[in-house]
Write a protein that holds these residues in place. Structure first.
Motif, PDB file in Angstrom:
ATOM      1  N   PRO A 149       0.793  -1.109  -0.014  1.00  0.00           N
ATOM      2  CA  PRO A 149       0.073  -0.040  -0.018  1.00  0.00           C
ATOM      3  C   PRO A 149       0.774   1.214  -0.048  1.00  0.00           C
ATOM      4  O   PRO A 149       1.891   1.316   0.688  1.00  0.00           O
ATOM      5  N   GLY A 150       0.386   2.251  -0.759  1.00  0.00           N
ATOM      6  CA  GLY A 150       0.819   3.699  -0.766  1.00  0.00           C
ATOM      7  C   GLY A 150       2.198   4.024  -1.300  1.00  0.00           C
ATOM      8  O   GLY A 150       2.876   5.008  -1.261  1.00  0.00           O
ATOM      9  N   ALA A 151       2.836   2.793  -1.767  1.00  0.00           N
ATOM     10  CA  ALA A 151       4.421   3.225  -2.038  1.00  0.00           C
ATOM     11  C   ALA A 151       4.574   3.123  -3.603  1.00  0.00           C
ATOM     12  O   ALA A 151       5.311   4.025  -4.049  1.00  0.00           O
ATOM     13  N   ASN A 152       3.779   2.458  -4.522  1.00  0.00           N
ATOM     14  CA  ASN A 152       3.841   2.369  -5.909  1.00  0.00           C
ATOM     15  C   ASN A 152       2.850   2.781  -6.727  1.00  0.00           C
ATOM     16  O   ASN A 152       1.779   3.215  -6.216  1.00  0.00           O
ATOM     17  N   ILE A 153       3.209   2.822  -8.055  1.00  0.00           N
ATOM     18  CA  ILE A 153       2.502   2.946  -8.988  1.00  0.00           C
ATOM     19  C   ILE A 153       1.952   1.583  -9.728  1.00  0.00           C
ATOM     20  O   ILE A 153       2.600   0.966 -10.277  1.00  0.00           O
ATOM     21  N   SER A 154       0.464   1.410  -9.525  1.00  0.00           N
ATOM     22  CA  SER A 154      -0.035   0.333 -10.356  1.00  0.00           C
ATOM     23  C   SER A 154      -1.159   0.603 -11.212  1.00  0.00           C
ATOM     24  O   SER A 154      -2.288   0.986 -10.634  1.00  0.00           O
ATOM     25  N   MET A 155      -0.970   0.594 -12.502  1.00  0.00           N
ATOM     26  CA  MET A 155      -1.877   1.165 -13.204  1.00  0.00           C
ATOM     27  C   MET A 155      -2.043   0.325 -14.562  1.00  0.00           C
ATOM     28  O   MET A 155      -0.974  -0.560 -14.841  1.00  0.00           O
ATOM     29  N   SER A 156      -3.395   0.139 -15.256  1.00  0.00           N
ATOM     30  CA  SER A 156      -3.760  -0.443 -16.373  1.00  0.00           C
ATOM     31  C   SER A 156      -4.405   0.591 -17.165  1.00  0.00           C
ATOM     32  O   SER A 156      -5.242   1.210 -16.753  1.00  0.00           O
ATOM     33  N   VAL A 167       7.826   2.641  -6.764  1.00  0.00           N
ATOM     34  CA  VAL A 167       8.353   4.035  -6.576  1.00  0.00           C
ATOM     35  C   VAL A 167       8.990   4.372  -5.030  1.00  0.00           C
ATOM     36  O   VAL A 167      10.110   4.594  -5.135  1.00  0.00           O
ATOM     37  N   ASN A 168       8.178   4.365  -4.328  1.00  0.00           N
ATOM     38  CA  ASN A 168       8.790   4.386  -2.835  1.00  0.00           C
ATOM     39  C   ASN A 168       9.050   3.264  -1.933  1.00  0.00           C
ATOM     40  O   ASN A 168       8.966   3.405  -0.568  1.00  0.00           O
ATOM     41  N   THR A 169       8.806   2.068  -2.513  1.00  0.00           N
ATOM     42  CA  THR A 169       9.222   0.777  -1.710  1.00  0.00           C
ATOM     43  C   THR A 169      10.335   1.025  -1.053  1.00  0.00           C
ATOM     44  O   THR A 169      11.363   1.224  -1.593  1.00  0.00           O
ATOM     45  N   LEU A 170      10.448   0.478   0.092  1.00  0.00           N
ATOM     46  CA  LEU A 170      11.757   0.452   0.930  1.00  0.00           C
ATOM     47  C   LEU A 170      12.202  -1.156   1.046  1.00  0.00           C
ATOM     48  O   LEU A 170      11.357  -1.936   0.801  1.00  0.00           O
ATOM     49  N   LYS A 187      17.317   6.383  -5.462  1.00  0.00           N
ATOM     50  CA  LYS A 187      17.666   7.755  -5.613  1.00  0.00           C
ATOM     51  C   LYS A 187      17.874   8.539  -4.048  1.00  0.00           C
ATOM     52  O   LYS A 187      18.632   9.125  -3.625  1.00  0.00           O
ATOM     53  N   GLY A 188      17.734   7.503  -3.077  1.00  0.00           N
ATOM     54  CA  GLY A 188      17.779   7.873  -1.744  1.00  0.00           C
ATOM     55  C   GLY A 188      16.818   8.843  -1.216  1.00  0.00           C
ATOM     56  O   GLY A 188      17.102   9.333  -0.087  1.00  0.00           O
ATOM     57  N   GLU A 189      15.527   9.060  -2.034  1.00  0.00           N
ATOM     58  CA  GLU A 189      14.527   9.861  -1.397  1.00  0.00           C
ATOM     59  C   GLU A 189      13.295   9.402  -2.062  1.00  0.00           C
ATOM     60  O   GLU A 189      13.451   8.847  -2.985  1.00  0.00           O
ATOM     61  N   PRO A 190      12.285   9.800  -1.277  1.00  0.00           N
ATOM     62  CA  PRO A 190      10.977   9.370  -1.813  1.00  0.00           C
ATOM     63  C   PRO A 190      10.669  10.507  -2.900  1.00  0.00           C
ATOM     64  O   PRO A 190      11.139  11.451  -3.093  1.00  0.00           O
ATOM     65  N   LEU A 191       9.655   9.815  -3.664  1.00  0.00           N
ATOM     66  CA  LEU A 191       9.317  10.536  -5.080  1.00  0.00           C
ATOM     67  C   LEU A 191       7.762  10.948  -4.936  1.00  0.00           C
ATOM     68  O   LEU A 191       7.206   9.863  -4.412  1.00  0.00           O
ATOM     69  N   ARG A 192       7.423  11.784  -5.463  1.00  0.00           N
ATOM     70  CA  ARG A 192       5.797  11.813  -5.703  1.00  0.00           C
ATOM     71  C   ARG A 192       5.358  11.080  -6.872  1.00  0.00           C
ATOM     72  O   ARG A 192       5.820  11.380  -8.068  1.00  0.00           O
ATOM     73  N   VAL A 228       2.225  11.166  -8.456  1.00  0.00           N
ATOM     74  CA  VAL A 228       1.091  11.882  -9.358  1.00  0.00           C
ATOM     75  C   VAL A 228       1.907  12.449 -10.656  1.00  0.00           C
ATOM     76  O   VAL A 228       1.735  12.044 -11.737  1.00  0.00           O
ATOM     77  N   PRO A 229       3.136  13.262 -10.061  1.00  0.00           N
ATOM     78  CA  PRO A 229       3.604  13.879 -11.468  1.00  0.00           C
ATOM     79  C   PRO A 229       4.267  12.816 -12.351  1.00  0.00           C
ATOM     80  O   PRO A 229       4.649  12.899 -13.631  1.00  0.00           O
ATOM     81  N   LEU A 230       4.990  11.666 -11.620  1.00  0.00           N
ATOM     82  CA  LEU A 230       5.637  10.677 -12.488  1.00  0.00           C
ATOM     83  C   LEU A 230       4.477   9.884 -13.107  1.00  0.00           C
ATOM     84  O   LEU A 230       4.916   9.806 -14.627  1.00  0.00           O
ATOM     85  N   LEU A 231       3.326   9.878 -12.588  1.00  0.00           N
ATOM     86  CA  LEU A 231       2.324   9.059 -13.347  1.00  0.00           C
ATOM     87  C   LEU A 231       1.879   9.788 -14.733  1.00  0.00           C
ATOM     88  O   LEU A 231       1.714   9.257 -15.795  1.00  0.00           O
ATOM     89  N   GLN A 232       1.855  10.959 -14.465  1.00  0.00           N
ATOM     90  CA  GLN A 232       1.525  12.223 -15.504  1.00  0.00           C
ATOM     91  C   GLN A 232       2.319  12.108 -16.732  1.00  0.00           C
ATOM     92  O   GLN A 232       2.124  12.065 -17.680  1.00  0.00           O
ATOM     93  N   GLN A 233       3.748  12.023 -16.306  1.00  0.00           N
ATOM     94  CA  GLN A 233       4.797  11.934 -17.397  1.00  0.00           C
ATOM     95  C   GLN A 233       4.537  10.622 -17.978  1.00  0.00           C
ATOM     96  O   GLN A 233       4.886  10.628 -19.284  1.00  0.00           O
TER      97      GLN A 233
END
Lengths: 325, 325
Positions: A131-138, A213-216, A235-240, A242-247
């Motif tokens: 939950p909450g960490a990644n992008i799961s999309m279809s 994306v943000n999985t540890l 990267k050593g840092e969390p990423l947003r 939504v903008p990643l998904l948009q791109q």
């Protein structure tokens, strides 16, 4: 855009400044009570608003939640993601998108989830998505193409993800044929393409992307430790998200349009520059058995060409590939 | 076989002779009341039994109804039709078979209906199937094949139907690429192949066959008058559907096994001998537009090869074909 989308856009454009209730109500043509109700809804989803008498409201914090409104605002695509279904938790975005396809959903329909309880991988395997960490999309596509060309769209999607990762966070990822995306040899993204078709016409094509994306490290189940990674780990840092998904959607649409207009050749060229499989000694495991050889490249239809010891070339349609340096 | 199937088989083997209740009850290991209940069920489906005290029961008449028991008794296949779902009336056997496939039904599962209210034709067209006259069937296959090979199975099915018609009632039918079966230039059977797949693996393949068996001219809707026919119209007499269906399944299995063992080549040879399209001047209408030329043949993947005026050869994956003598 609907009222929720317009409202969110207004607050984002205001850049943290106050907007009065009158103004919102005038510009959206809805009552101030209605506005208040919508803002309460957004608060429940994690948005933080400051409300001050006479000044109105201002957006203090927008969470990284992949709800339709958040994705829509600032999305520059023409078709992909114009219809969005978001789920906090769902069995599989692929299954949901399949259902929508059967019900006649339009091309570009996007199903996105914060968590998948039965995420699907290639060849019937499991795809882990905590939950909450990644992008799961279809994504639902309806190309007027012959069946034969479907594998090309898996490769096209891989190119879109690799190029997005480079633009978005300067990461150079590689593609392992047919559809794994690796960073420093570890899997960060999987792509699953499913389709419904007649023997001579594609009805619908469901492109699934699972991106860590943000999985540890501790999020990963035992069986993928050491072979899986995430953007955050690299990267050593969390990423947003939504903008990643948009791109991803923007780049995917650009490549898809190019493909429909000019065919596979230009996509193939770009795929080859990211492919880690090509030019390597490989062992191929297929349903029919396994074979070793030299991965020469892919042909026009996206099939992997493997040169054997005896000099003959074998076409590989489906397999697990092990790369020997 | 279940009790109903065993019971029906006993009566058929008895060839109209009486079988005593004791004997049935002993051989099937069920009570005489249970037997009576089953016989009543069969009566409701149109079977006629004579019951005489001390002699027992004898089967006087078996209707031409495609219930599972009737199809199973005397069916010699190993896989195809081993699981049968019969419906007096259903929207579409293809849709039902798709559902069963999703639920994990085994290869060979057969859906057959006496009437379809929304029968599906190729390229989203309607297939007319009035009650009681025809065979509307959908068969679930799960071949471990690449997507690319799917069209070959449409051609394979056409061969099975043509050869069955010849064996069963001495009719010489022709195949019009890709999937129409004609008698004297009129359409008697349509084949629709649909599939669910990953980009590199077929999950399920649904082979639909709509065969006009006992349709009378007045059964046909206006729009197909003069271009459609039935076996009854061509033979001048009605035919029993069940043995015909059994023979289609048997021939289909034989060809399917041959195909999986030896590939498409032997099937292709047989297809070509029945093809009316090949060696003719044709006009092809595709999604992209129409073109004219000389139908040279099909390639290894089942694609139609059309030689143009300028000598170039165009590969046709999906089209409507008009034949000019």
């Amino acid at each position: 855009m609907n009222i929720r989308e317009n409202l969110l856009q207004m607050f984002k454009q205001a850049g943290g400044e106050f907007i009065s209730g009158e103004e919102i109500s005038r510009r959206l043509g809805v009552s101030r009570t209605a506005i208040w109700k919508h803002i309460e809804e957004f608060r429940e989803e994690g948005y933080v608003f400051e409300a001050v008498r006479r000044s109105g409201y201002r957006l203090v914090f927008a969470p990284d939640v992949m709800i339709a409104e958040e994705i829509k605002v600032g999305l520059s695509t023409r078709v992909l993601g114009q219809k969005i279904y978001y789920y906090p938790s769902i069995d599989s975005t692929q299954n949901k998108c399949q259902e929508l396809a059967k019900e006649g959903a339009p091309e570009g329909t996007l199903v996105v989830a914060d968590q998948q309880t039965e995420g699907k991988g290639r060849l019937g395997r499991v795809w882990h998505s905590p939950p909450g960490a990644n992008i799961s999309m279809s994504l639902l596509l309806r190309p007027a193409l012959e069946l034969q060309k479907c594998p090309q769209l898996t490769l096209l999607t891989a190119v879109a993800v690799v190029e997005t990762l480079h633009e978005f966070c300067g990461i150079s990822a590689q593609i392992k044929w047919p559809n794994d995306i690796l960073i420093n040899g570890k899997k960060v993204c999987g792509i699953l393409t499913e389709l419904n078709a007649e023997s001579d016409r594609i009805h619908s094509l469901i492109v699934g992307i699972g991106l860590n994306v943000n999985t540890l490290p501790e999020h990963f189940p035992e069986d993928v430790h050491g072979i899986a990674t995430s953007l955050r780990i690299e990267k050593g840092e969390p990423l947003r998200r939504v903008p990643l998904l948009q791109q991803i959607l923007t780049r995917l649409e650009e490549l898809y349009d190019l493909y429909l207009a000019k065919g596979f050749a230009p996509v193939k060229k770009r795929w080859e520059t990211y492919a880690v499989t090509i030019g390597k000694k490989v062992t191929i495991r297929t349903l029919q058995g396994s074979l070793s050889g030299y991965a020469e490249g892919i042909d026009e239809s996206g099939v992997l060409l493997v040169r054997r010891e005896d000099g003959s070339v074998t076409k590989v349609y489906s397999a697990d590939v092990e790369i020997h340096g």
